[in-house]
Design a protein around this motif. Structure first.
Motif, short mmCIF file in Angstrom:
data_model
loop_
_atom_site.label_atom_id
_atom_site.label_comp_id
_atom_site.label_asym_id
_atom_site.label_seq_id
_atom_site.Cartn_x
_atom_site.Cartn_y
_atom_site.Cartn_z
N SER A 10 -31.45 -8.80 37.22
CA SER A 10 -30.18 -8.10 37.44
C SER A 10 -29.48 -8.59 38.71
O SER A 10 -28.25 -8.69 38.76
CB SER A 10 -30.40 -6.59 37.50
OG SER A 10 -31.01 -6.20 38.72
N CYS A 36 -27.88 -11.78 37.86
CA CYS A 36 -26.71 -11.58 37.01
C CYS A 36 -25.48 -11.22 37.86
O CYS A 36 -24.37 -11.73 37.61
CB CYS A 36 -26.97 -10.47 36.01
SG CYS A 36 -28.08 -10.92 34.66
N GLU A 37 -25.66 -10.37 38.85
CA GLU A 37 -24.54 -9.99 39.71
C GLU A 37 -24.01 -11.20 40.48
O GLU A 37 -22.79 -11.33 40.70
CB GLU A 37 -24.97 -8.90 40.68
CG GLU A 37 -25.27 -7.56 40.02
CD GLU A 37 -25.84 -6.54 40.99
OE1 GLU A 37 -25.61 -6.69 42.21
OE2 GLU A 37 -26.51 -5.60 40.53
N ASN A 75 -24.24 -10.60 32.42
CA ASN A 75 -24.42 -9.16 32.15
C ASN A 75 -25.88 -8.92 31.80
O ASN A 75 -26.37 -9.43 30.78
CB ASN A 75 -23.52 -8.73 30.99
CG ASN A 75 -23.52 -7.22 30.77
OD1 ASN A 75 -24.55 -6.57 30.93
ND2 ASN A 75 -22.37 -6.68 30.40
N THR A 113 -27.43 -6.41 30.66
CA THR A 113 -27.65 -5.73 29.38
C THR A 113 -27.68 -6.73 28.23
O THR A 113 -28.53 -6.65 27.33
CB THR A 113 -26.55 -4.67 29.13
OG1 THR A 113 -26.56 -3.72 30.20
CG2 THR A 113 -26.79 -3.93 27.82
N GLU A 114 -26.76 -7.69 28.27
CA GLU A 114 -26.72 -8.72 27.22
C GLU A 114 -27.93 -9.65 27.33
O GLU A 114 -28.51 -10.05 26.31
CB GLU A 114 -25.43 -9.51 27.34
CG GLU A 114 -24.18 -8.67 27.07
CD GLU A 114 -22.90 -9.42 27.34
OE1 GLU A 114 -21.83 -8.92 26.95
OE2 GLU A 114 -22.96 -10.52 27.94
N ASN A 141 -26.97 2.47 34.49
CA ASN A 141 -26.15 1.80 33.47
C ASN A 141 -25.91 2.67 32.24
O ASN A 141 -26.14 2.26 31.10
CB ASN A 141 -26.79 0.47 33.06
CG ASN A 141 -26.63 -0.61 34.12
OD1 ASN A 141 -25.86 -0.45 35.07
ND2 ASN A 141 -27.38 -1.69 34.00
N SER A 175 -18.23 1.39 32.07
CA SER A 175 -17.58 0.92 33.29
C SER A 175 -16.09 0.68 33.09
O SER A 175 -15.27 1.01 33.96
CB SER A 175 -18.24 -0.38 33.78
OG SER A 175 -19.62 -0.18 34.02
N SER A 195 -22.10 -1.27 38.52
CA SER A 195 -23.21 -1.07 37.58
C SER A 195 -24.23 -2.17 37.81
O SER A 195 -23.86 -3.36 37.91
CB SER A 195 -22.73 -1.10 36.14
OG SER A 195 -21.88 -0.01 35.86
N LYS A 226 -24.34 -6.04 36.27
CA LYS A 226 -23.16 -6.32 35.45
C LYS A 226 -22.08 -6.98 36.32
O LYS A 226 -22.11 -6.87 37.56
CB LYS A 226 -22.64 -5.04 34.81
CG LYS A 226 -23.62 -4.46 33.80
CD LYS A 226 -23.03 -3.29 33.04
CE LYS A 226 -24.01 -2.78 31.98
NZ LYS A 226 -23.44 -1.66 31.19
N PRO A 227 -21.14 -7.66 35.68
CA PRO A 227 -20.07 -8.33 36.46
C PRO A 227 -19.42 -7.36 37.45
O PRO A 227 -19.11 -6.21 37.10
CB PRO A 227 -19.09 -8.79 35.38
CG PRO A 227 -19.94 -9.01 34.18
CD PRO A 227 -20.99 -7.93 34.23
#
Length: 625
Positions: free
Chosen positions: A379, A382-383, A388, A390-391, A593, A597, A609, A612-613
């Protein structure tokens, strides 16, 4: 000729309607000559025949007079009813007729007994003895003998587990004992001391019938056949192994008490999560204080998930029982297996040696925590890259070798087991000369701590690098939804981090009391896992913290909102109403999450979140305060 050499007699003598004494004569091996001698002996002694038929009613019938009425013997089990072959009146005085009759009776009883056991695995014999040559086992069926179970410890494991055993085994008396009078009073009241979906209904069905809660520990331990020990095993805070090793003070105290009060043989079951080889230490304590009493130690670790504990108990993935690989140990394992067999399919009851069972619990929790730390590590990446989480987690979880469970990025894992068990595993590895393995599992804890501190840093840095004097609303304090358990909840570290920057915090959780929240924020690390009477009785209230019983009240006038528990009700809140009553700019930091959003951004929130982006606002802010 082989059939003549082995006579299998399985005669079930139903003496009373409520009590069945099972006489199991397994594999009585005799030669053909001995067989003929045995038959001649039975047919020549009329007294034997008279005694045999007297047990089942009259000499020429199969009914027993009791309580002024005639009842079919064995009607409870559907055995020995009118289907029994009746002797011919014309030939009943001949030796040939008697021989045929007895052979038919025994053959019929054997067939009926085998068929009954096949239909109902839970009625297997109590002793669990494997058939052996020339063996006679006089045992009592579990369903007919009132076995007493006592559980020491009325906490999150002992209470629900014993309640389900009592529900599924109505013939077994189950008593949960604890030295905490307030806790036992709560178990005997309409307001149980712990919240677990479905638990209240289970307790109400059994309490007062075959489920009891008591503070008379010694009395019920002395009377019990099986003793579950479900006491605290906190992480040591001082001395050798401090910060990693399990403190077995309460386990040792329980073992010594069992040895002091026991007057009959006992099966002692480890239900607490304990280090490998704990059973050996407990066995030594009991053996050296045995006073001629025999003890068998079993390991029966729990694999419950809080929030779904009752469902997990009703339909477990597996029940693990570990015991000594001796004849006595196998009998003890079978005895406990017979309890679970009342409702758990046999293929889900696993048996191992003691050490495998003890280590399996630690390993299972370590693997689960490792998955959470793995996705939380991703995570952060990802940020940084715009992916994302979640994806990513969904794509990874579609691999059948990995699966989707425990791949939800969050503010971090909590609960009473994960961190404590991994630290215990680390200590065991270090003690056994495995530093590389110890360092590997340490990293799971480090990532979890990093995720919590990263969340706090994101909150502070996003709000102009300070939260001093600002009101921060915290929604959720329990470590997960559908439980009131706050042990090692990430909310403690997040709140302490915000308090360190002089924030004013308003907390709402539907199941956690203000007293518990204040206690958790005031206690030192690991103090929570000691019995309540050894914890600070009047912790100093944290003045910057207020607790409310309404999410809208918590968020009124707040600068920021942190979601730290995934309660379902937080998904359906009126966020437009919340936005209207907050200071502007209004921030939402979603640590689970669970909110949409994009919809919140449309309302006007600045949203963070995990994994996430990033919001356009946050991209310009430093990741670390």
């Amino acid at each position: 000729m082989d059939s003549c050499e082995s006579l299998l007699i399985n005669a079930s003598l139903v003496l009373w309607h409520e009590r069945a004494l099972v006489v199991h004569l397994t594999t009585l091996s005799v030669s053909p000559l001995s067989l003929l001698q045995l038959l001649w002996f039975l047919t020549s002694l009329d007294a034997v025949a008279t005694f045999f038929f007297f047990l089942y009613g009259t000499r020429h019938g199969y009914f027993l007079k009791r309580r002024g009425r005639s009842e079919s013997v064995g009607s409870r089990d559907g055995v020995f009813k009118d289907s029994w072959p009746r002797p011919s009146s014309a030939h009943r005085h001949t030796n040939t007729s008697r021989r045929r009759q007895r052979a038919s009776l025994l053959s019929h009883a054997s067939r009926q007994g085998r068929e009954r056991d096949r239909r109902s695995p839970s009625r297997r014999r109590w002793c669990g003895c494997p058939p052996s040559s020339s063996e006679i086992c006089l045992v009592t069926d579990l369903s007919d003998k009132m076995v007493k179970i006592c559980c020491i410890g009325a906490g999150y494991v002992g209470g629900p587990t014993m309640a389900v055993i009592a529900l599924k085994c109505p013939d077994i008396e189950v008593v949960v004992v604890d030295i905490s009078k307030p806790r036992i009073e709560a178990w005997n009241s309409d307001t149980l001391p712990i919240y677990e979906p479905g638990l209240d209904d289970v307790v109400k069905q059994c309490r007062g019938r075959n489920l009891f809660f008591s503070t008379d520990v010694e009395k019920h331990v002395a009377e019990a056949d099986i003793i579950f020990v479900s006491v605290n095993t906190p992480t040591k805070t001082r001395g050798l192994g401090a910060g990693k090793a399990a403190d077995l003070t309460y386990w040792e105290s329980a073992a010594r008490m069992i040895a002091d009060v026991s007057k009959s043989d006992k099966i002692v079951v480890e239900k607490s999560t304990v280090p490998v080889k704990t059973a050996e230490a407990i066995e030594k304590i009991l053996t050296h204080n045995s006073k001629g009493i025999n003890y068998q130690i079993l390991s029966n670790p729990e694999f419950l998930a809080e929030g779904t504990a009752i469902e997990d108990l009703f339909k477990p993935d597996r029940v693990l029982i570990g015991g000594r690989e001796t004849p006595e140990g196998r009998k003890a394992v079978q005895a406990l297996k017979d309890v679970y067999a009342h409702w758990v399919p046999e293929d889900r009851i696993l048996t191992t040696n003691l050490w495998s069972a003890e280590l399996s619990k630690l390993a299972a929790n370590a693997f689960l925590a490792q998955r959470i730390s793995s996705v939380n590590a991703i995570s952060a990446l990802c940020e940084a890259t715009g992916a994302n989480v979640t994806e990513v987690a969904y794509a990874v979880g579609k691999d059948t070798r990995i699966g989707p469970k425990f791949l939800n990025a969050s503010v971090g894992f909590g609960g009473s087991c994960f961190q404590k068990d991994i630290l215990n595993l680390v200590y065991i590895c270090e003690c056994n000369g495995l530093p590389e393995v110890a360092n590997y599992w340490k990293q799971v804890i480090k990532i979890n701590d990093y995720q919590k501190s990263r969340f706090v840093n994101r909150v502070v840095s996003s709000m102009f690098n300070t939260v001093a004097g600002k009101k921060i609303a915290v929604l959720g304090f329990a470590f997960k939804k559908d439980t009131g358990d706050t042990r090692e909840t990430p909310a403690i570290d997040v709140c302490k981090g915000l308090l360190g920057d002089k924030a004013q915090i308003s907390i709402y959780d539907p199941q956690v009391t203000e007293d518990q929240i204040q206690r958790d924020l005031a206690m030192n690390k690991f103090d929570w896992d000691h019995p309540m009477h050894l914890q600070p009785t009047s912790p100093t209230a944290v003045k910057q913290v207020s607790c409310v019983w309404d999410a809208y009240e918590a968020t009124k006038g707040a600068h920021g909102l942190c979601i730290l528990t995934e309660w379902d009700e937080f998904k359906t809140l009126d966020y437009q109403k919340i936005f209207d009553n907050m200071q502007k700019p209004a921030f939402v930091f979603d640590g689970r999450n669970i909110v949409d959003s994009e919809k919140l951004r449309e309302i006007g929130f600045i949203v963070y979140s995990i994994g996430k982006p990033l919001d356009a606002w946050l991209k310009d802010m430093p990741a670390v305060a």
